[in-house]
Write a protein that holds these residues in place. Structure first.
Motif, PDB file in Angstrom:
ATOM      1  N   ARG A 147      13.243   4.286  -3.910  1.00 34.73           N
ATOM      2  CA  ARG A 147      12.548   4.826  -5.098  1.00 34.73           C
ATOM      3  C   ARG A 147      12.047   6.450  -5.038  1.00 34.73           C
ATOM      4  O   ARG A 147      12.283   7.178  -6.012  1.00 34.73           O
ATOM      5  CB  ARG A 147      11.156   4.067  -5.502  1.00 34.73           C
ATOM      6  N   ILE A 148      11.844   6.809  -3.773  1.00 38.73           N
ATOM      7  CA  ILE A 148      11.753   8.172  -3.524  1.00 38.73           C
ATOM      8  C   ILE A 148      13.052   9.026  -3.577  1.00 38.73           C
ATOM      9  O   ILE A 148      13.070   9.933  -4.319  1.00 38.73           O
ATOM     10  CB  ILE A 148      11.239   8.273  -2.054  1.00 38.73           C
ATOM     11  N   TRP A 149      14.151   8.510  -2.960  1.00 40.54           N
ATOM     12  CA  TRP A 149      15.675   8.803  -3.230  1.00 40.54           C
ATOM     13  C   TRP A 149      15.874   9.141  -4.839  1.00 40.54           C
ATOM     14  O   TRP A 149      16.394  10.126  -5.148  1.00 40.54           O
ATOM     15  CB  TRP A 149      16.450   8.071  -2.411  1.00 40.54           C
ATOM     16  N   ALA A 197      11.038   9.809 -14.095  1.00 36.16           N
ATOM     17  CA  ALA A 197      11.241   9.262 -12.733  1.00 36.16           C
ATOM     18  C   ALA A 197       9.780   8.462 -12.537  1.00 36.16           C
ATOM     19  O   ALA A 197       9.756   7.285 -12.150  1.00 36.16           O
ATOM     20  CB  ALA A 197      11.536  10.223 -11.569  1.00 36.16           C
ATOM     21  N   HIS A 198       8.614   9.031 -12.931  1.00 35.57           N
ATOM     22  CA  HIS A 198       7.375   8.475 -12.624  1.00 35.57           C
ATOM     23  C   HIS A 198       7.255   7.241 -13.577  1.00 35.57           C
ATOM     24  O   HIS A 198       6.790   6.240 -12.966  1.00 35.57           O
ATOM     25  CB  HIS A 198       6.220   9.635 -12.949  1.00 35.57           C
ATOM     26  N   LEU A 199       7.418   7.491 -14.726  1.00 36.92           N
ATOM     27  CA  LEU A 199       7.555   6.237 -15.522  1.00 36.92           C
ATOM     28  C   LEU A 199       8.171   4.977 -15.152  1.00 36.92           C
ATOM     29  O   LEU A 199       8.028   3.890 -15.242  1.00 36.92           O
ATOM     30  CB  LEU A 199       7.539   6.642 -17.351  1.00 36.92           C
ATOM     31  N   GLY A 230      21.868   7.662  -8.924  1.00 32.69           N
ATOM     32  CA  GLY A 230      22.570   6.461  -8.690  1.00 32.69           C
ATOM     33  C   GLY A 230      22.443   5.852  -7.361  1.00 32.69           C
ATOM     34  O   GLY A 230      21.903   4.642  -7.073  1.00 32.69           O
ATOM     35  N   PRO A 231      22.548   6.270  -6.236  1.00 32.39           N
ATOM     36  CA  PRO A 231      22.112   5.865  -4.789  1.00 32.39           C
ATOM     37  C   PRO A 231      20.803   5.270  -4.686  1.00 32.39           C
ATOM     38  O   PRO A 231      20.823   4.212  -4.158  1.00 32.39           O
ATOM     39  CB  PRO A 231      22.661   6.914  -3.935  1.00 32.39           C
ATOM     40  N   GLY A 232      19.765   6.155  -5.224  1.00 32.62           N
ATOM     41  CA  GLY A 232      18.332   5.709  -4.772  1.00 32.62           C
ATOM     42  C   GLY A 232      18.184   4.436  -5.671  1.00 32.62           C
ATOM     43  O   GLY A 232      17.684   3.329  -5.514  1.00 32.62           O
ATOM     44  N   PHE A 233      18.828   4.169  -7.071  1.00 31.69           N
ATOM     45  CA  PHE A 233      18.887   3.078  -7.830  1.00 31.69           C
ATOM     46  C   PHE A 233      19.394   1.905  -7.208  1.00 31.69           C
ATOM     47  O   PHE A 233      18.712   0.828  -7.259  1.00 31.69           O
ATOM     48  CB  PHE A 233      19.469   3.432  -9.228  1.00 31.69           C
ATOM     49  N   ALA A 267       0.753  -1.153   0.156  1.00 31.91           N
ATOM     50  CA  ALA A 267      -0.221   0.014  -0.028  1.00 31.91           C
ATOM     51  C   ALA A 267       0.926   1.220  -0.050  1.00 31.91           C
ATOM     52  O   ALA A 267       0.386   2.420  -0.797  1.00 31.91           O
ATOM     53  CB  ALA A 267      -0.863   0.005   1.175  1.00 31.91           C
ATOM     54  N   GLY A 268       2.156   1.291   0.640  1.00 32.20           N
ATOM     55  CA  GLY A 268       3.104   2.332   0.464  1.00 32.20           C
ATOM     56  C   GLY A 268       3.608   2.634  -0.705  1.00 32.20           C
ATOM     57  O   GLY A 268       3.839   3.557  -1.263  1.00 32.20           O
ATOM     58  N   GLY A 269       3.501   1.579  -1.728  1.00 33.28           N
ATOM     59  CA  GLY A 269       3.917   1.745  -2.789  1.00 33.28           C
ATOM     60  C   GLY A 269       2.936   2.566  -3.630  1.00 33.28           C
ATOM     61  O   GLY A 269       3.488   3.316  -4.643  1.00 33.28           O
ATOM     62  N   SER A 270       1.766   2.307  -3.210  1.00 37.06           N
ATOM     63  CA  SER A 270       0.667   3.070  -3.996  1.00 37.06           C
ATOM     64  C   SER A 270       0.654   4.752  -3.550  1.00 37.06           C
ATOM     65  O   SER A 270       0.522   5.605  -4.294  1.00 37.06           O
ATOM     66  CB  SER A 270      -0.842   2.836  -3.570  1.00 37.06           C
ATOM     67  N   LEU A 271       1.146   4.911  -2.241  1.00 34.47           N
ATOM     68  CA  LEU A 271       1.377   6.175  -1.747  1.00 34.47           C
ATOM     69  C   LEU A 271       2.466   7.009  -2.479  1.00 34.47           C
ATOM     70  O   LEU A 271       2.488   8.157  -2.723  1.00 34.47           O
ATOM     71  CB  LEU A 271       1.429   6.442  -0.175  1.00 34.47           C
ATOM     72  N   VAL A 272       3.581   6.204  -2.854  1.00 32.29           N
ATOM     73  CA  VAL A 272       4.687   6.751  -3.434  1.00 32.29           C
ATOM     74  C   VAL A 272       4.496   6.863  -5.023  1.00 32.29           C
ATOM     75  O   VAL A 272       4.687   8.062  -5.637  1.00 32.29           O
ATOM     76  CB  VAL A 272       5.769   5.603  -3.482  1.00 32.29           C
TER      77      VAL A 272
END
Length: 150
Positions: free
Chosen positions: A98-100, A61-63, A113-116, A20-25
């Protein structure tokens, strides 16, 4: 007849909450794209701007998130059936990554890179959990134990 709560492992609710947190992101991404559309005057349904690379980075980033979300949700829900704590931890790690990634990509694509890396490591862990679950329920692990314990 068993209720679902009797069949699911203890702590599986945390797995569901992480999904569900994924939906919030995703909602976070939608808001960022909407703001960028307004700021850079890019009208829907366009997903690319010839003139505004900042808009393109936010949209990309969204896609990219949407490309990865099905993998996240499936591996969380399946792997979490056997490893709910590890799956939840990996899921939270993936969401943070993913947020990073999105924030860094919006600023400068070379900083993503770090977030990836964080989200990729989490994805590998979730995939391992799912493979472990599949091997166990396909009988492969029991067959290997029986074969090699002789």
């Amino acid at each position: 007849m068993s209720s679902l709560a009797q069949v699911l492992p203890e702590r599986y609710g945390y797995v569901v909450l992480a999904v569900a947190g994924g939906s919030l992101v995703n909602i976070y991404h939608i808001v960022q794209v909407a703001k960028a559309r307004k700021q850079y005057s890019v009208k829907a349904p366009l997903t690319y701007s010839e003139d505004e690379p900042a808009f393109n980075r936010i949209m990309r980033a969204h896609l990219n998130y949407l490309e990865n979300y099905p993998f996240f949700a499936c591996t969380m829900l399946l792997g979490g059936l056997q490893y709910p704590r590890v799956s939840t931890s990996a899921g939270v790690m993936w969401l943070v990554g993913r947020i990073w990634y999105a924030k860094a990509y919006a600023e400068d694509s070379s900083k993503r890179g770090p977030g990836f890396m964080i989200s990729s490591l989490a994805q590998l862990l979730m995939l391992g959990n799912t493979i472990g679950f599949g091997l166990r329920h396909a009988g492969v692990i029991a067959a290997c134990r029986a074969r090699f314990s002789r």
